[in-house]
Design a protein around this motif. Structure first.
Motif, PDB file in Angstrom:
ATOM      1  N   MET A   9       0.849  -1.188   0.000  1.00 45.53           N
ATOM      2  CA  MET A   9       0.000   0.000   0.000  1.00 45.53           C
ATOM      3  C   MET A   9       0.881   1.233   0.000  1.00 45.53           C
ATOM      4  SD  MET A   9      -2.726   1.411   2.781  1.00 45.53           S
ATOM      5  CE  MET A   9      -1.402   1.892   3.873  1.00 45.53           C
ATOM      6  N   GLN A  11       1.496   5.438  -0.152  1.00 42.94           N
ATOM      7  CA  GLN A  11       0.928   6.714   0.284  1.00 42.94           C
ATOM      8  C   GLN A  11       0.886   7.637  -0.934  1.00 42.94           C
ATOM      9  OE1 GLN A  11      -0.068   7.354   3.445  1.00 42.94           O
ATOM     10  NE2 GLN A  11       0.810   5.594   4.479  1.00 42.94           N
ATOM     11  N   SER A  61      -3.225   4.336  -1.231  1.00 42.75           N
ATOM     12  CA  SER A  61      -4.150   4.667  -0.157  1.00 42.75           C
ATOM     13  C   SER A  61      -4.716   6.060  -0.400  1.00 42.75           C
ATOM     14  CB  SER A  61      -3.445   4.627   1.195  1.00 42.75           C
ATOM     15  OG  SER A  61      -4.353   5.018   2.208  1.00 42.75           O
ATOM     16  N   HIS A  65      -1.907   7.782   6.234  1.00 39.43           N
ATOM     17  CA  HIS A  65      -1.664   6.930   7.392  1.00 39.43           C
ATOM     18  C   HIS A  65      -0.399   7.385   8.109  1.00 39.43           C
ATOM     19  CE1 HIS A  65      -4.735   4.006   6.267  1.00 39.43           C
ATOM     20  NE2 HIS A  65      -4.315   4.133   5.021  1.00 39.43           N
TER      21      HIS A  65
END
Length: 127
Positions: A9, A11, A61, A65
């Motif tokens: 995943m 960013q 994503s 996060h």
């Protein structure tokens, strides 16, 4: 049937660039599927790659996060010859970093551990 696949995943909307890098590094690889986020600016919702026979899921994503990739999780790649090892080290380390430079560490003929420019960690080994 139970199935385990690595999931990467990213960013921001960089998964497409990562996929391009990985398909360059592993020219026999392919994108099995790719689904964009409904909002194009968010990049790829989910893609599945076949890299040297290993299914790898990739996603951007759309939510920020407080965590990212760490070398404690890595993709371990065994290669057939030194030239292939050197090629992968060069491609995957460009713009990233070298955690263990290409050398003989005693457990194989040659080994390198690198982070690619997206933060994904790769252990590259010539058994």
């Amino acid at each position: 049937m139970t199935q385990i696949r690595p999931f990467l995943m990213f960013q921001g909307a960089v998964a497409a660039d990562a996929i391009e890098l990985y398909l360059t590094a592993f020219p026999q690889g392919r994108a099995v599927s790719s689904q964009p986020h409904p909002e194009a600016a968010h990049g790829i919702m989910l893609a599945e790659l076949d890299l040297a026979g290993q299914a790898v899921l990739v996603s951007d994503s759309s939510v920020a996060h407080a965590f990212d990739f760490t070398p404690s999780s890595s993709l371990f790649v065994d290669v057939d010859d030194r030239a292939e090892l050197e090629r992968l080290v060069q491609i995957l380390a460009e713009g990233g970093g070298v955690l263990m430079p290409l050398a003989d560490y005693g457990f194989s003929q040659a080994f390198a551990w690198v982070n690619d420019r997206f933060g994904v960690s790769w252990q590259l080994n010539l058994p």
